[in-house]
Design a protein around this motif. Structure first.
Motif, PDB file in Angstrom:
ATOM      1  N   ALA A 126       4.409  39.408  -4.016  1.00  0.00           N
ATOM      2  CA  ALA A 126       5.708  39.406  -4.023  1.00  0.00           C
ATOM      3  C   ALA A 126       5.820  37.595  -4.526  1.00  0.00           C
ATOM      4  CB  ALA A 126       5.887  39.187  -2.662  1.00  0.00           C
ATOM      5  N   TRP A 127       5.562  37.500  -5.400  1.00  0.00           N
ATOM      6  CA  TRP A 127       6.387  36.351  -6.086  1.00  0.00           C
ATOM      7  C   TRP A 127       7.030  36.226  -7.145  1.00  0.00           C
ATOM      8  CZ3 TRP A 127       0.840  32.964  -7.133  1.00  0.00           C
ATOM      9  CH2 TRP A 127      -0.106  32.955  -5.658  1.00  0.00           C
ATOM     10  N   PRO A 128       8.109  36.304  -7.199  1.00  0.00           N
ATOM     11  CA  PRO A 128       9.340  36.703  -8.299  1.00  0.00           C
ATOM     12  C   PRO A 128       8.391  36.135  -9.615  1.00  0.00           C
ATOM     13  CG  PRO A 128       9.673  34.958  -7.702  1.00  0.00           C
ATOM     14  CD  PRO A 128       9.089  35.269  -6.334  1.00  0.00           C
ATOM     15  N   THR A 129       8.215  36.777 -10.857  1.00  0.00           N
ATOM     16  CA  THR A 129       8.146  36.031 -12.666  1.00  0.00           C
ATOM     17  C   THR A 129       9.326  35.039 -12.337  1.00  0.00           C
ATOM     18  OG1 THR A 129       8.722  38.109 -12.580  1.00  0.00           O
ATOM     19  CG2 THR A 129       9.064  37.121 -14.622  1.00  0.00           C
ATOM     20  N   ASP A 130       8.332  34.073 -13.091  1.00  0.00           N
ATOM     21  CA  ASP A 130       9.005  32.457 -13.451  1.00  0.00           C
ATOM     22  C   ASP A 130       9.946  32.695 -14.592  1.00  0.00           C
ATOM     23  OD1 ASP A 130       9.044  30.055 -13.167  1.00  0.00           O
ATOM     24  OD2 ASP A 130       7.320  29.744 -13.488  1.00  0.00           O
ATOM     25  N   ASP A 131      10.962  32.505 -14.378  1.00  0.00           N
ATOM     26  CA  ASP A 131      11.855  32.397 -15.629  1.00  0.00           C
ATOM     27  C   ASP A 131      12.362  31.598 -15.429  1.00  0.00           C
ATOM     28  OD1 ASP A 131      13.256  33.682 -13.738  1.00  0.00           O
ATOM     29  OD2 ASP A 131      13.912  35.441 -15.205  1.00  0.00           O
ATOM     30  N   LEU A 132      12.004  30.827 -14.744  1.00  0.00           N
ATOM     31  CA  LEU A 132      13.471  28.919 -14.801  1.00  0.00           C
ATOM     32  C   LEU A 132      12.775  27.996 -15.578  1.00  0.00           C
ATOM     33  CD1 LEU A 132      12.305  28.994 -10.736  1.00  0.00           C
ATOM     34  CD2 LEU A 132      14.976  29.507 -11.915  1.00  0.00           C
ATOM     35  N   PRO A 133      14.031  27.477 -16.670  1.00  0.00           N
ATOM     36  CA  PRO A 133      13.191  26.398 -17.916  1.00  0.00           C
ATOM     37  C   PRO A 133      12.347  25.721 -16.806  1.00  0.00           C
ATOM     38  CG  PRO A 133      15.778  26.456 -16.855  1.00  0.00           C
ATOM     39  CD  PRO A 133      15.297  26.795 -15.339  1.00  0.00           C
ATOM     40  N   SER A 134      11.318  25.468 -17.971  1.00  0.00           N
ATOM     41  CA  SER A 134      10.396  24.178 -17.315  1.00  0.00           C
ATOM     42  C   SER A 134      11.012  22.882 -16.772  1.00  0.00           C
ATOM     43  CB  SER A 134       9.235  24.275 -18.841  1.00  0.00           C
ATOM     44  OG  SER A 134       9.980  22.803 -19.740  1.00  0.00           O
ATOM     45  N   ILE A 135       9.921  22.384 -16.205  1.00  0.00           N
ATOM     46  CA  ILE A 135      10.273  20.964 -15.707  1.00  0.00           C
ATOM     47  C   ILE A 135      10.444  19.726 -16.894  1.00  0.00           C
ATOM     48  CG2 ILE A 135       7.746  20.139 -16.085  1.00  0.00           C
ATOM     49  CD1 ILE A 135       8.586  18.031 -13.412  1.00  0.00           C
ATOM     50  N   ALA A 136      10.011  20.316 -17.919  1.00  0.00           N
ATOM     51  CA  ALA A 136      10.593  19.400 -19.277  1.00  0.00           C
ATOM     52  C   ALA A 136      11.481  19.632 -19.766  1.00  0.00           C
ATOM     53  CB  ALA A 136       9.704  19.467 -20.713  1.00  0.00           C
ATOM     54  N   GLN A 137      12.333  20.940 -19.693  1.00  0.00           N
ATOM     55  CA  GLN A 137      13.114  21.813 -19.899  1.00  0.00           C
ATOM     56  C   GLN A 137      15.055  20.884 -19.253  1.00  0.00           C
ATOM     57  OE1 GLN A 137      12.832  25.697 -20.041  1.00  0.00           O
ATOM     58  NE2 GLN A 137      13.266  25.759 -22.671  1.00  0.00           N
ATOM     59  N   MET A 138      14.024  21.469 -17.275  1.00  0.00           N
ATOM     60  CA  MET A 138      15.192  20.068 -16.360  1.00  0.00           C
ATOM     61  C   MET A 138      15.577  18.239 -16.832  1.00  0.00           C
ATOM     62  SD  MET A 138      14.417  23.276 -13.548  1.00  0.00           S
ATOM     63  CE  MET A 138      11.996  22.967 -12.977  1.00  0.00           C
ATOM     64  N   ALA A 139      14.495  17.699 -16.714  1.00  0.00           N
ATOM     65  CA  ALA A 139      13.912  16.739 -17.189  1.00  0.00           C
ATOM     66  C   ALA A 139      14.995  15.967 -18.378  1.00  0.00           C
ATOM     67  CB  ALA A 139      12.814  16.078 -17.211  1.00  0.00           C
ATOM     68  N   ALA A 140      15.223  16.822 -19.289  1.00  0.00           N
ATOM     69  CA  ALA A 140      15.696  16.295 -20.469  1.00  0.00           C
ATOM     70  C   ALA A 140      17.552  16.455 -20.448  1.00  0.00           C
ATOM     71  CB  ALA A 140      15.365  17.542 -22.164  1.00  0.00           C
ATOM     72  N   ARG A 141      17.545  16.720 -19.215  1.00  0.00           N
ATOM     73  CA  ARG A 141      19.055  16.862 -18.735  1.00  0.00           C
ATOM     74  C   ARG A 141      19.479  16.337 -18.151  1.00  0.00           C
ATOM     75  NH1 ARG A 141      19.793  21.022 -14.337  1.00  0.00           N
ATOM     76  NH2 ARG A 141      17.913  19.167 -13.799  1.00  0.00           N
ATOM     77  N   THR A 142      18.839  14.884 -18.113  1.00  0.00           N
ATOM     78  CA  THR A 142      18.915  13.917 -17.603  1.00  0.00           C
ATOM     79  C   THR A 142      18.555  12.582 -18.216  1.00  0.00           C
ATOM     80  OG1 THR A 142      17.256  13.727 -16.199  1.00  0.00           O
ATOM     81  CG2 THR A 142      19.738  14.536 -15.030  1.00  0.00           C
ATOM     82  N   THR A 143      17.978  12.780 -19.248  1.00  0.00           N
ATOM     83  CA  THR A 143      17.902  11.479 -19.861  1.00  0.00           C
ATOM     84  C   THR A 143      16.528  12.040 -21.198  1.00  0.00           C
ATOM     85  OG1 THR A 143      15.459   9.639 -19.863  1.00  0.00           O
ATOM     86  CG2 THR A 143      14.564  11.991 -19.535  1.00  0.00           C
ATOM     87  N   ASP A 144      16.862  10.666 -22.306  1.00  0.00           N
ATOM     88  CA  ASP A 144      16.834  11.229 -23.919  1.00  0.00           C
ATOM     89  C   ASP A 144      16.117  10.455 -24.164  1.00  0.00           C
ATOM     90  OD1 ASP A 144      18.127   9.053 -23.755  1.00  0.00           O
ATOM     91  OD2 ASP A 144      20.015   9.357 -24.930  1.00  0.00           O
ATOM     92  N   ASP A 145      14.246   9.582 -23.702  1.00  0.00           N
ATOM     93  CA  ASP A 145      13.939   8.466 -23.763  1.00  0.00           C
ATOM     94  C   ASP A 145      12.464   9.327 -24.207  1.00  0.00           C
ATOM     95  OD1 ASP A 145      12.443  10.472 -21.696  1.00  0.00           O
ATOM     96  OD2 ASP A 145      12.415   7.926 -20.695  1.00  0.00           O
ATOM     97  N   MET A 146      12.372  10.642 -24.129  1.00  0.00           N
ATOM     98  CA  MET A 146      11.342  11.652 -25.023  1.00  0.00           C
ATOM     99  C   MET A 146      12.307  12.858 -25.650  1.00  0.00           C
ATOM    100  SD  MET A 146       8.489  12.136 -22.749  1.00  0.00           S
ATOM    101  CE  MET A 146       7.058  11.141 -22.252  1.00  0.00           C
TER     102      MET A 146
END
Length: 209
Positions: free
Chosen positions: A165-185
């Protein structure tokens, strides 16, 4: 237009009164069944709030048995290396009231513990919490005030333990989400950092982050 519920009486008019077993299941101490459930739980959620009521819920995960039941009124949760925000710990310094929910894989019921907490440095039982060479420097010790089980409805509604019953995981990766708020990497560097292999290598502090 929506009507806002503003009183307990109004709320009870809508939902009714709880059945007796939902009330009498609440206890003020841990029994042998609670101890067994906690011993089998590798994952907990801990809710805290600061002096103004601002709330935080923090997930905690470790091998089953890492949370110690010290006696019928006291349990201890080890702190492990994290991102050092310590939002929940900061809240406890202002407001010691906490709520914990213990989960066991494949079990649809959960155990809820409410009480007051304190932060201890190097308590005498910390060595019992050693895992992969890590002995917690800080331990969250909780004095139990209320304990009771939650029934299975939420887990059955969500099909949480039902892979088909689990949905397909097509969400942005944690790296993509983190990149929204930081530019240190760069995103590529973050993708490498957040791999499961790298996270597992650093999660007990045995290798540098």
């Amino acid at each position: 237009m929506s009507e806002q519920i503003t009183s307990l009486g109004q709320l009870r008019e809508v939902v009714g009164e709880p059945v007796r077993r939902a009330v009498v299941k609440q206890r003020d101490r841990l029994d042998d069944v609670d101890r067994a459930f906690i011993a089998a739980s590798p994952f907990q959620m801990i809710a805290t709030s600061d002096a103004t009521g601002r709330v935080d819920v923090s997930p905690k995960g470790d091998p089953a048995g890492s949370v110690l039941v010290l006696d019928d009124h006291t349990l201890a949760v080890p702190d492990r290396p994290g991102n050092r925000r310590v939002d929940g710990f900061a809240n406890i310094l202002e407001n010691p009231h906490v709520g914990l929910i213990f989960l066991v894989p494949r079990r649809h019921d959960t155990l809820r513990v409410n009480g007051t907490a304190r932060l201890l440095l190097d308590p005498p039982y910390a060595e019992r919490m050693r895992h992969r060479g890590h002995v917690p420097q800080i331990v969250l010790e909780v004095t139990v005030e209320e304990v009771f089980t939650h029934c299975a409805k939420a887990f059955l509604r969500s099909d949480l333990w039902k892979p088909e019953a689990w949905p397909t995981d097509d969400l942005p990766s944690i790296a993509q989400m983190a990149a929204r708020t930081t530019d240190d990497m760069t995103v590529a560097q973050m993708e490498a950092y957040y791999t499961e292999e790298n996270t597992r290598s650093i999660m007990y502090g045995t290798t540098p982050p």
